[in-house]
Write a protein that holds these residues in place. Structure first.
Motif, PDB file in Angstrom:
ATOM      1  N   GLY A  21       0.790  -1.224   0.000  1.00 62.31           N
ATOM      2  CA  GLY A  21       0.000   0.000   0.000  1.00 62.31           C
ATOM      3  C   GLY A  21       0.824   1.277   0.000  1.00 62.31           C
ATOM      4  O   GLY A  21       2.016   1.284  -0.322  1.00 62.31           O
ATOM      5  N   GLN A  53      -5.541  -6.810  -1.759  1.00 71.46           N
ATOM      6  CA  GLN A  53      -4.634  -5.702  -1.467  1.00 71.46           C
ATOM      7  C   GLN A  53      -5.358  -4.366  -1.295  1.00 71.46           C
ATOM      8  O   GLN A  53      -4.829  -3.438  -0.688  1.00 71.46           O
ATOM      9  N   ASP A  54      -6.575  -4.258  -1.822  1.00 72.12           N
ATOM     10  CA  ASP A  54      -7.327  -3.008  -1.748  1.00 72.12           C
ATOM     11  C   ASP A  54      -8.461  -3.154  -0.732  1.00 72.12           C
ATOM     12  O   ASP A  54      -9.403  -3.917  -0.946  1.00 72.12           O
ATOM     13  N   LEU A  55      -8.363  -2.435   0.375  1.00 70.77           N
ATOM     14  CA  LEU A  55      -9.385  -2.500   1.426  1.00 70.77           C
ATOM     15  C   LEU A  55     -10.265  -1.251   1.438  1.00 70.77           C
ATOM     16  O   LEU A  55     -10.868  -0.914   2.463  1.00 70.77           O
ATOM     17  N   SER A  56     -10.389  -0.597   0.311  1.00 71.62           N
ATOM     18  CA  SER A  56     -11.148   0.652   0.220  1.00 71.62           C
ATOM     19  C   SER A  56     -12.567   0.481   0.757  1.00 71.62           C
ATOM     20  O   SER A  56     -13.261  -0.485   0.427  1.00 71.62           O
ATOM     21  N   SER A  76      -2.825   1.443   5.144  1.00 77.56           N
ATOM     22  CA  SER A  76      -1.964   1.613   3.986  1.00 77.56           C
ATOM     23  C   SER A  76      -2.639   1.149   2.708  1.00 77.56           C
ATOM     24  O   SER A  76      -2.368   1.674   1.617  1.00 77.56           O
ATOM     25  N   ARG A  77      -3.543   0.175   2.845  1.00 82.41           N
ATOM     26  CA  ARG A  77      -4.236  -0.396   1.687  1.00 82.41           C
ATOM     27  C   ARG A  77      -5.599   0.246   1.436  1.00 82.41           C
ATOM     28  O   ARG A  77      -6.425  -0.312   0.724  1.00 82.41           O
ATOM     29  N   GLY A  78      -5.863   1.395   2.018  1.00 84.96           N
ATOM     30  CA  GLY A  78      -7.025   2.170   1.634  1.00 84.96           C
ATOM     31  C   GLY A  78      -8.271   2.017   2.476  1.00 84.96           C
ATOM     32  O   GLY A  78      -9.342   2.490   2.072  1.00 84.96           O
TER      33      GLY A  78
END
Length: 205
Positions: A21, A53-56, A76-78
């Motif tokens: 991230g 990888q994307d936790l938005s 860090s990963r959103g």
């Protein structure tokens, strides 16, 4: 983040790195406290491969933060919001210091650090308040882990596919931990030395 079963002969790392991230490769200072052991790179890499990888958009809670590395990885990963809870004053001050250093590269979400008892915090939360909860209490306190999982099953949003990540000592069986979360599925599982870890996934039915 993780607490060891007993005092280990392996020297505690002085720094650990965030592995993905916005804050990728940034280093966190690790203070010398009894039974404090950061979750290893190997386990974290596996965990965030499981999660994606994307936790938005996710509301995340790191209940027994320790070094805070799991919560910081999520931010860090959103993740939309990350709350880190730490009862120990020295560990809490180290968390705030590490966050201040990281802020030179701002993340999209809100990161909040609270010095308070993680279990008591969980008990005060409304149902389905979070989407992702990290549970990694001191391994020697079996009752604390049991209670934290019980509260997390209510606080985590299972209906929207929420997740509860738990690390527990190798002396405890996966079946025993699964029995504490009967309405959740252990979607992913690993063993690494003295540590076992499972990612519980909420059922939509």
């Amino acid at each position: 983040m993780s607490k060891s079963v007993s005092k280990q002969s392996v020297e505690l790392p002085k720094r650990i790195r965030i592995i993905g991230g916005v804050w990728r490769s940034r280093l966190l200072e690790v203070i010398d406290l009894p039974d404090l052991r950061p979750t290893t790179d190997r386990i974290r890499e596996t965990l965030f491969n499981w999660l994606g990888q994307d936790l938005s958009g996710l509301r995340c809670l790191d209940v027994f933060a320790g070094t805070g590395v799991l919560g910081f990885e999520a931010a860090s990963r959103g993740a939309a919001s990350v709350q880190l809870l730490e009862k120990n004053k020295k560990a809490y001050l180290a968390l705030t210091s590490n966050l201040a250093a990281l802020q030179s590269s701002p993340v999209a979400g809100v990161v909040q650090i609270n010095q308070q008892d993680g279990l008591e915090f969980l008990k005060r939360q409304a149902d389905q308040s979070f989407d992702l909860i990290f549970i990694d209490p001191p391994f020697q306190d079996e009752g604390l882990l049991n209670q934290a999982l019980n509260e997390s099953s209510r606080v985590c949003s299972s209906s929207s596919g929420g997740c509860i990540y738990v690390e527990f000592p190798a002396s405890r069986s996966l079946e025993e931990i699964q029995n504490l979360l009967p309405a959740w599925d252990c979607g992913k599982y690993l063993e690494a030395g003295q540590v076992k870890a499972c990612l519980f996934i909420g059922r939509s039915d």
